[in-house]
Scaffold this active site. Sequence first.
Site, PDB file in Angstrom:
ATOM      1  N   ASP A 228       0.860  -1.179   0.000  1.00 36.38           N
ATOM      2  CA  ASP A 228       0.000   0.000   0.000  1.00 36.38           C
ATOM      3  C   ASP A 228       0.898   1.230   0.000  1.00 36.38           C
ATOM      4  O   ASP A 228       1.675   1.439   0.944  1.00 36.38           O
ATOM      5  CB  ASP A 228      -0.920  -0.001   1.224  1.00 36.38           C
ATOM      6  N   GLU A 324      -1.779  -1.564  -6.060  1.00 36.49           N
ATOM      7  CA  GLU A 324      -3.026  -0.922  -6.446  1.00 36.49           C
ATOM      8  C   GLU A 324      -2.863  -0.170  -7.766  1.00 36.49           C
ATOM      9  O   GLU A 324      -1.769   0.300  -8.097  1.00 36.49           O
ATOM     10  CB  GLU A 324      -3.473   0.062  -5.359  1.00 36.49           C
ATOM     11  N   ASP A 406      -3.314   2.132   6.566  1.00 34.35           N
ATOM     12  CA  ASP A 406      -2.406   1.635   5.539  1.00 34.35           C
ATOM     13  C   ASP A 406      -2.072   0.158   5.751  1.00 34.35           C
ATOM     14  O   ASP A 406      -1.989  -0.619   4.790  1.00 34.35           O
ATOM     15  CB  ASP A 406      -1.124   2.464   5.515  1.00 34.35           C
TER      16      ASP A 406
END
Length: 487
Positions: A228, A324, A406
């Site tokens: 992340d 992501e 996170d």
Amino acid sequence: MGGKFRARPGCVVQAYKFALDPNAGQERALRSHCGAARAAYNWAVSWVTASWWQRKAEATYGIGEEELTPWRPWSLPALRKEFNRVKSTEARFADWWQENSKEAYSTGLANAAAAFDNYAKSKQGKRKGYRVGVPRRKPKRKARLACRFTTGTIRVEPDGRHVTLPRLGTIRTHEPTVKLLDRIQAGTARILSATVRHERGRWFVSLQVETAREITRVARPDAVVGIDLGVKHLAVLADSSGEIRYEPNPKHLDGALKLLRFHSRRVSRRQGPDRRTGQKPSKRWEKANRERNKLHHRVANLRTDALHKLTTRVRAEYGTVVVEDLHVAGMLRNKRLARHVADAGFGEIRRQLTYKGRRNACPTIVANRWYPSSKTCSNCGATKAKLPLHVRVFDCDECPLVMDRDENAARNLVALAAACTTGTGVAGDQGADTAPKPRGADRKTRRQRPGRNTGRGGRAGGASLPHQRRKETGDRRQDTEAQPALW
């Protein structure tokens, strides 16, 4: 020099980049070649678009379609043929085109052909990304200095400190070329082309090489890591064994801002160039501008070094990496976050993780852009409808989980890898959020209970199938599940 190149099934094409230390004459020749490439590009753009404007003007006179000036082709062979016909007679090239290698002009013509192809495909809807406009001429003050050589003498000298390029001769490198030289002498590499470029105040040569690369086994081939990315911490890594690791954000630009402000004020107080009046910069302005640019280049080099070390370390340890699909261009429109996001280099991290994973034959899983990794509880699978960016702690409404947001997102990305292979878990049940919306509905996350969307904590329980959940909620959308991209 060295043995003959022996092609193998595992051959790949990669680049070796070296900094150059040219003398004054060689630097003038480098700039001349790059300027020739820009001039050829501008000629091609003007030559092709001239027929467009001519046809547009003739159409206003009432001339029929059959009698209009024919379209000029923009394919590379057509541009080369026309350029070779006019280069000796046209005033802009007649006096100096022989001073440079033909590869310089081929570079500009190839770039123009690619630009027109991109424009045509974008207009026809065959090209992804933002809409590409009509190619425009490159101004001298803004054009990047670059030139590509594909033929002629391109080699690395046996001393390991020089490279030879067509028409430019032998140029000393700032760093040893032993890494590439050993492969060439062993017969496991072959140079295909060379590109010289001026960036960050230096000249670089990038040698495109076909080489036999052996797949390197990673330390933990069965391990999965979810990454992340953020501003507070550059990356939060959560692996399949439950280990959490925080990578600090170096913030190289923030550390140099105070000194950058000082240099920028000093540059602004001295006599700089003015194109409107033709005023030339003073010597003191040029000196101050060099000092400021040197600081910018140092920040960029530090950032590049830190990102390469991070991505290399991750790819050498884990077999599968989950990242992501961040909308970085949209983040840069936020005036409060733009500088921090640009300094972090989110897009560069994903690019490096992807191509370094291909070297080791390790997959990179890219989560869907609308997958709510931060809003979903990694323990029970409940999804929050809203989670503002300033809220840094995830507090689940359905279970007692309280965790850094996170870290929670990184754990959900690890579960996404399991959902890709088994079809269960939090990530596998995102069809309701990623299915097509024919009625123009938004992409807002709806609140979900853990019974409807099981996570790692409820994976063994009886999770309802996507089409069963839609039947219970009365949703008539198609039973379509968005699959993440896999490289």
